[in-house]
Structures are given as C-alpha cells and as structure tokens.
Design a protein around this motif. Structure first.
Motif, PDB file in Angstrom:
ATOM      1  N   GLY A  63       0.869  -1.164  -0.075  1.00 49.34           N
ATOM      2  CA  GLY A  63       0.026   0.028  -0.061  1.00 49.34           C
ATOM      3  C   GLY A  63       0.906   1.479  -0.160  1.00 49.34           C
ATOM      4  N   GLU A  64       0.143   2.314  -0.236  1.00 48.71           N
ATOM      5  CA  GLU A  64       0.990   3.575  -0.309  1.00 48.71           C
ATOM      6  C   GLU A  64       0.769   4.094   1.213  1.00 48.71           C
ATOM      7  N   LEU A  65       1.670   4.777   1.854  1.00 45.77           N
ATOM      8  CA  LEU A  65       1.939   5.093   3.115  1.00 45.77           C
ATOM      9  C   LEU A  65       1.157   6.638   3.112  1.00 45.77           C
ATOM     10  N   ARG A  66       0.092   6.897   3.985  1.00 42.34           N
ATOM     11  CA  ARG A  66      -0.444   7.963   4.214  1.00 42.34           C
ATOM     12  C   ARG A  66      -0.056   8.753   5.355  1.00 42.34           C
ATOM     13  N   GLU A  67       0.072   8.060   6.548  1.00 40.75           N
ATOM     14  CA  GLU A  67       0.356   8.961   7.442  1.00 40.75           C
ATOM     15  C   GLU A  67       1.026   8.103   8.503  1.00 40.75           C
ATOM     16  N   ILE A  68       1.775   8.621   9.428  1.00 37.17           N
ATOM     17  CA  ILE A  68       2.511   7.793  10.734  1.00 37.17           C
ATOM     18  C   ILE A  68       2.162   8.652  11.890  1.00 37.17           C
ATOM     19  N   ASP A  69       1.700   7.919  12.691  1.00 35.36           N
ATOM     20  CA  ASP A  69       1.327   8.339  14.304  1.00 35.36           C
ATOM     21  C   ASP A  69       2.436   7.977  15.239  1.00 35.36           C
ATOM     22  N   GLU A  70       3.373   8.886  15.680  1.00 36.31           N
ATOM     23  CA  GLU A  70       4.156   8.592  16.410  1.00 36.31           C
ATOM     24  C   GLU A  70       3.904   8.165  17.873  1.00 36.31           C
ATOM     25  N   GLU A  71       2.858   9.080  18.254  1.00 37.57           N
ATOM     26  CA  GLU A  71       2.384   8.816  19.590  1.00 37.57           C
ATOM     27  C   GLU A  71       1.599   7.397  19.816  1.00 37.57           C
TER      28      GLU A  71
ATOM     29  N   ASN B  57       1.882   4.958  17.612  1.00 36.75           N
ATOM     30  CA  ASN B  57       2.733   3.886  16.956  1.00 36.75           C
ATOM     31  C   ASN B  57       1.923   3.266  15.875  1.00 36.75           C
ATOM     32  N   GLU B  58       1.247   4.007  15.041  1.00 31.64           N
ATOM     33  CA  GLU B  58       0.451   3.549  14.074  1.00 31.64           C
ATOM     34  C   GLU B  58       0.747   4.092  12.901  1.00 31.64           C
ATOM     35  N   ALA B  59       0.256   3.510  11.485  1.00 25.16           N
ATOM     36  CA  ALA B  59       0.302   3.988  10.421  1.00 25.16           C
ATOM     37  C   ALA B  59      -0.815   3.668   9.201  1.00 25.16           C
ATOM     38  N   LEU B  60      -1.248   4.689   8.425  1.00 21.93           N
ATOM     39  CA  LEU B  60      -2.344   4.563   7.827  1.00 21.93           C
ATOM     40  C   LEU B  60      -1.959   4.174   6.400  1.00 21.93           C
ATOM     41  N   LEU B  61      -2.410   3.033   5.830  1.00 21.54           N
ATOM     42  CA  LEU B  61      -1.975   2.827   4.562  1.00 21.54           C
ATOM     43  C   LEU B  61      -3.130   2.699   3.598  1.00 21.54           C
ATOM     44  N   GLU B  62      -2.861   3.220   2.302  1.00 22.72           N
ATOM     45  CA  GLU B  62      -4.200   2.991   1.465  1.00 22.72           C
ATOM     46  C   GLU B  62      -3.833   2.141   0.581  1.00 22.72           C
ATOM     47  N   ILE B  63      -4.686   0.888   0.514  1.00 21.57           N
ATOM     48  CA  ILE B  63      -4.388  -0.338  -0.385  1.00 21.57           C
ATOM     49  C   ILE B  63      -5.000  -0.293  -1.552  1.00 21.57           C
ATOM     50  N   ALA B  64      -6.040   0.622  -1.540  1.00 26.04           N
ATOM     51  CA  ALA B  64      -6.816   0.555  -2.889  1.00 26.04           C
ATOM     52  C   ALA B  64      -7.187   1.986  -2.910  1.00 26.04           C
ATOM     53  N   PRO B  65      -7.738   2.434  -4.092  1.00 25.70           N
ATOM     54  CA  PRO B  65      -8.271   3.936  -4.029  1.00 25.70           C
ATOM     55  C   PRO B  65      -9.594   3.986  -3.084  1.00 25.70           C
ATOM     56  N   GLY B  66      -9.396   5.079  -2.120  1.00 32.72           N
ATOM     57  CA  GLY B  66     -10.515   5.020  -1.004  1.00 32.72           C
ATOM     58  C   GLY B  66     -10.463   3.894   0.083  1.00 32.72           C
ATOM     59  N   THR B  67      -9.541   2.968   0.041  1.00 36.96           N
ATOM     60  CA  THR B  67      -9.430   1.918   1.091  1.00 36.96           C
ATOM     61  C   THR B  67      -8.352   2.301   1.928  1.00 36.96           C
ATOM     62  N   ILE B  68      -8.499   2.688   3.267  1.00 38.41           N
ATOM     63  CA  ILE B  68      -7.258   2.952   3.935  1.00 38.41           C
ATOM     64  C   ILE B  68      -7.455   2.091   5.427  1.00 38.41           C
ATOM     65  N   VAL B  69      -6.371   1.186   5.776  1.00 33.68           N
ATOM     66  CA  VAL B  69      -6.119   0.380   6.586  1.00 33.68           C
ATOM     67  C   VAL B  69      -5.024   0.990   7.851  1.00 33.68           C
ATOM     68  N   ARG B  70      -5.444   0.435   8.995  1.00 37.01           N
ATOM     69  CA  ARG B  70      -4.702   1.106  10.165  1.00 37.01           C
ATOM     70  C   ARG B  70      -3.830  -0.048  10.543  1.00 37.01           C
ATOM     71  N   VAL B  71      -2.730  -0.031  10.654  1.00 36.62           N
ATOM     72  CA  VAL B  71      -1.565  -0.974  11.014  1.00 36.62           C
ATOM     73  C   VAL B  71      -0.505  -0.676  12.090  1.00 36.62           C
ATOM     74  N   HIS B  72       0.007  -1.473  12.898  1.00 33.87           N
ATOM     75  CA  HIS B  72       0.922  -1.103  13.705  1.00 33.87           C
ATOM     76  C   HIS B  72       2.307  -0.820  12.894  1.00 33.87           C
ATOM     77  N   ARG B  73       2.993   0.226  13.295  1.00 34.57           N
ATOM     78  CA  ARG B  73       4.098   0.890  12.636  1.00 34.57           C
ATOM     79  C   ARG B  73       5.348   0.003  12.409  1.00 34.57           C
ATOM     80  N   GLN B  74       5.250  -1.029  13.446  1.00 35.68           N
ATOM     81  CA  GLN B  74       6.387  -1.861  13.393  1.00 35.68           C
ATOM     82  C   GLN B  74       6.126  -3.091  12.271  1.00 35.68           C
ATOM     83  N   THR B  75       4.914  -3.201  11.788  1.00 36.84           N
ATOM     84  CA  THR B  75       4.750  -4.262  10.636  1.00 36.84           C
ATOM     85  C   THR B  75       5.166  -3.639   9.178  1.00 36.84           C
ATOM     86  N   LEU B  76       5.631  -2.425   9.320  1.00 39.41           N
ATOM     87  CA  LEU B  76       6.081  -1.999   7.905  1.00 39.41           C
ATOM     88  C   LEU B  76       7.348  -2.493   7.731  1.00 39.41           C
ATOM     89  N   ALA B  77       7.580  -3.335   6.559  1.00 40.01           N
ATOM     90  CA  ALA B  77       8.669  -4.221   6.505  1.00 40.01           C
ATOM     91  C   ALA B  77       9.694  -3.194   5.591  1.00 40.01           C
TER      92      ALA B  77
END
Length: 123
Positions: A66-74, A76-96
């Motif tokens: 996916g495309e990284l949209r935002e990283i929340d340091e506090e 410890n989450e990241a927002l990924l856009e995996i398809a147009p209009g579809t955003i998922v929230r994942v733990h920041r440490q899962t970004l390989a």
C-alpha cells in the motif's frame, strides 16, 4: 596424589594450552561479529526510517502492499491506502520495507521468464 605429582615437577602458574588459546580466539571472533551485525542492523533500521515518508509505497510483514498516508508516532500506528479510497490502520512496526521501482521491474522479469506457454528444459 595429583598434588604430589605437580609439586614434584615444580610446575606453578597458569599454563595456556592450545585448546584454551583456540577457545579464546573463537570467543573474541564471536563477540566481534555480534557487534558488527548489531551495527549493520541499526544502520538498516535508520535507513528504513528515513525512507518511510507519506506517499511511499510500502510492504508490511504480512505481505500487504500500500501507499503510506500517515504515521502517528504517539500511537505507533500507520495508515496505508491499499486501494483507492480504502485505508487500513496497521502497527508501525509491521512496515517491513519500502518498495522501490527497481524491485517491481525485477519481479516482472521473473514472471516473464516463467511463462506457461514455453516448455522448460529440466536438464
């Protein structure tokens, strides 16, 4: 009896036999390589963090691209856009890793080589 033999030969002090020297050299080598690998791992982590910017194409540990949209340091989450209009929230440490264009081109070449239309030579 052993004490009497040592006293009779007059051997005092610590002797370094070849096995002890070899063990000390192996221990020193292991410590050296341990520090070296830690240093490399730290450098790779710093390089990954500099590449993790909003807009970068990333892959997670579980294979989600996916495309990284935002990283929340506090949080410890990241927002990924995996398809147009579809955003998922994942733990920041899962970004390989950050997916670069060169890797995509290499994957396409591998797919082109393994076409099912052409017979493969198994020699």
């Amino acid at each position: 009896m052993l004490f009497l033999q040592n006293a009779a030969t007059g051997q005092t002090g610590f002797q370094l036999d070849p096995l002890t020297i070899i063990m000390l050299v192996v221990l020193a080598a292991m410590i050296f390589f341990m520090f070296r690998s830690n240093k490399k791992r730290k450098a790779q982590a710093e390089e990954l963090q500099t590449k993790m910017v909003p807009g970068a194409e990333v892959m997670t540990n579980f294979g989600l691209f996916g495309e990284l949209r935002e990283i929340d340091e506090e949080r410890n989450e990241a927002l990924l856009e995996i398809a147009p209009g579809t955003i998922v929230r994942v733990h920041r440490q899962t970004l390989a890793r950050v997916v670069e264009d060169d890797a995509v081109v290499a994957e396409e070449r591998v797919d082109d080589v393994g076409d099912a239309d052409e017979p493969r030579d198994r020699a």
